[in-house]
Design an enzyme around this catalytic site. Sequence first.
Site, short mmCIF file in Angstrom:
data_model
loop_
_atom_site.label_atom_id
_atom_site.label_comp_id
_atom_site.label_asym_id
_atom_site.label_seq_id
_atom_site.Cartn_x
_atom_site.Cartn_y
_atom_site.Cartn_z
N TYR A 53 0.78 -1.09 -0.12
CA TYR A 53 0.05 -0.01 0.06
C TYR A 53 1.05 1.30 -0.06
O TYR A 53 1.70 1.44 1.01
CB TYR A 53 -1.01 0.01 1.20
CG TYR A 53 -2.07 -1.12 1.18
CD1 TYR A 53 -2.38 -1.75 0.11
CD2 TYR A 53 -2.64 -1.22 2.32
CE1 TYR A 53 -3.37 -2.74 0.24
CE2 TYR A 53 -3.68 -2.18 2.42
CZ TYR A 53 -4.18 -3.06 1.43
OH TYR A 53 -4.97 -3.94 1.24
N1 LIG Z 1 -7.51 -7.45 0.73
C1 LIG Z 1 -7.53 -6.50 -0.22
O1 LIG Z 1 -7.19 -7.11 -1.38
C2 LIG Z 1 -8.00 -5.36 -0.22
C3 LIG Z 1 -8.19 -4.50 -1.43
C4 LIG Z 1 -8.70 -2.99 -1.11
C5 LIG Z 1 -8.75 -2.66 0.16
N2 LIG Z 1 -8.31 -3.47 1.23
C6 LIG Z 1 -8.43 -2.91 2.77
O2 LIG Z 1 -9.71 -2.20 2.74
C7 LIG Z 1 -9.70 -0.89 3.13
C8 LIG Z 1 -10.76 -0.27 2.53
O3 LIG Z 1 -10.74 -0.40 1.17
P1 LIG Z 1 -11.31 0.70 -0.01
O4 LIG Z 1 -10.27 1.96 0.24
O5 LIG Z 1 -11.29 0.30 -1.25
O6 LIG Z 1 -12.69 1.11 0.65
P2 LIG Z 1 -14.08 1.67 0.01
O7 LIG Z 1 -14.96 1.33 1.12
O8 LIG Z 1 -14.20 1.18 -1.46
O9 LIG Z 1 -13.82 3.17 0.30
C9 LIG Z 1 -12.83 3.93 -0.19
C10 LIG Z 1 -13.36 5.14 -1.33
O10 LIG Z 1 -14.71 5.40 -1.12
C11 LIG Z 1 -14.83 7.00 -1.33
N3 LIG Z 1 -15.36 7.29 -0.02
C12 LIG Z 1 -15.24 6.73 1.09
N4 LIG Z 1 -15.79 7.69 2.06
C13 LIG Z 1 -16.36 8.67 1.28
C14 LIG Z 1 -17.19 9.85 2.02
N5 LIG Z 1 -17.27 9.88 3.19
N6 LIG Z 1 -17.62 10.57 1.04
C15 LIG Z 1 -17.36 10.43 -0.35
N7 LIG Z 1 -16.47 9.32 -0.82
C16 LIG Z 1 -16.34 8.48 0.01
C17 LIG Z 1 -13.45 7.42 -1.37
O11 LIG Z 1 -13.23 7.48 -2.81
P3 LIG Z 1 -12.56 8.86 -3.67
O12 LIG Z 1 -11.05 8.32 -3.15
O13 LIG Z 1 -12.51 8.58 -5.19
O14 LIG Z 1 -12.88 10.02 -3.04
C18 LIG Z 1 -12.62 6.29 -0.86
O15 LIG Z 1 -11.24 6.37 -1.40
C19 LIG Z 1 -8.18 -0.41 2.69
O16 LIG Z 1 -7.58 0.68 3.37
C20 LIG Z 1 -7.39 -1.70 2.88
O17 LIG Z 1 -6.94 -1.80 4.26
C21 LIG Z 1 -8.10 -4.78 1.00
#
Ligand SMILES: NC(=O)c1ccc[n+]([C@@H]2O[C@H](COP(=O)([O-])OP(=O)(O)OC[C@H]3O[C@@H](n4cnc5c(N)ncnc54)[C@H](OP(=O)(O)O)[C@@H]3O)[C@@H](O)[C@H]2O)c1
Length: 341
Positions: A53
């Site tokens: 990451y």
């Molecule tokens: N095991 C795996 O393969 C894997 C894969 C992915 C993630 N993860 C883990 O899971 C965690 C979460 O994953 P994710 O970042 O993909 O989560 P997510 O639930 O898809 O959310 C993240 C994205 O949603 C949008 N968002 C979130 N809150 C918001 C708000 N209040 N208002 C507007 N937009 C909002 C943002 O997009 P924008 O940036 O476009 O604004 C943000 O980057 C990561 O930090 C990581 O630890 C694991």
Amino acid sequence: MKYFEWGKENQKVSTLCLGTMLMGSVMSKEESFLALDDFVSRGGNFIDTANNYAWWTGTGQNTGEESETLLGEWFKSRGSRDKIILVSKVGAGIDPKTVLRNPDGTVDWNRYDPWKNYQGLGKDTIPKAVDSSLKRLKTDYLDICLAHIDCRSIPLEETLAAFDLLARQGKIRHVGASNMQTWRLEEARQISRQNGWAPYEVIQNEYSYLRPRQNADFGNFNHTGPDLMDYLKARPEVLNMAYSPLLKGILLNNANRESVYLWKQFDSNDTRQRLETLSRIARETGSNENRIALAWMMARTEPRIVPVLGFSRLEQYMDNIQSMEVELTSGQIKELDSAGE
Ligand SMILES: NC(=O)c1ccc[n+]([C@@H]2O[C@H](COP(=O)([O-])OP(=O)(O)OC[C@H]3O[C@@H](n4cnc5c(N)ncnc54)[C@H](OP(=O)(O)O)[C@@H]3O)[C@@H](O)[C@H]2O)c1
């Protein structure tokens, strides 16, 4: 904050896990520390990172070591390591030199396939990768170490034996898998049982309030479906973590949601009906779609599923964390459960 008990040690784990994927790369150190401090001040004790990451962010300056390095600095500055249940992942690290880039330095996704370049889960790779993570994290153990990808070019026996050795050495306390199909998880657990090795006790796949459309294609990533949920009802000892619970922002009622790359895997009448219900309950409760979706997921116990909270800015974290205060009635949960086709 609410908690549940998990594992042989009956550890008290918060029902929300903090995802740190973009910390130290997209998010500054200052913003990241504020989010980490706030999460802990609310009683959160479950944090997720990985050894890759976030190499794909920025214009070539990021290598994938940023999140772990930042967490290591935070642990040192706050003396907080032993209060946290720390998850990291190995197997999907890459050599930054292999990344094909556009002239502006961003990743050229048309030419670069990370799956061909991941470090993988071989017996020599795993211990080196874990040692590097421990160094960056300034700790001598991981509470949970996940195989980040299902690396099918290496026999499961080889991977599981390597994790078992690290568990015996005390460098990792629990082992688990990410992006793994249910049948592979069960196969891995059987191999470990037969050999007396540390079994996979955690699974982390994508999961959200929306259900993928028929024939959705997540490639080598994996979305939790009814088969895994059914399996986990019978295996409550396996901790179920949901990454991307907000599906990159597509739950929020805004005009841009259809331009997010994930949308095409969810574009269906079922999704539209579920989004309508989500928005209605958000309005009724004076909340928003993200918070309701998180509260819905945290309310579930059979099987339990722990959302890994995602955000790219501090304001998003501050907004989403308010899901901890949302108390859905049993009627609202039923409505959310039954919405859709
Ligand atoms: N095991 C795996 O393969 C894997 C894969 C992915 C993630 N993860 C883990 O899971 C965690 C979460 O994953 P994710 O970042 O993909 O989560 P997510 O639930 O898809 O959310 C993240 C994205 O949603 C949008 N968002 C979130 N809150 C918001 C708000 N209040 N208002 C507007 N937009 C909002 C943002 O997009 P924008 O940036 O476009 O604004 C943000 O980057 C990561 O930090 C990581 O630890 C694991």
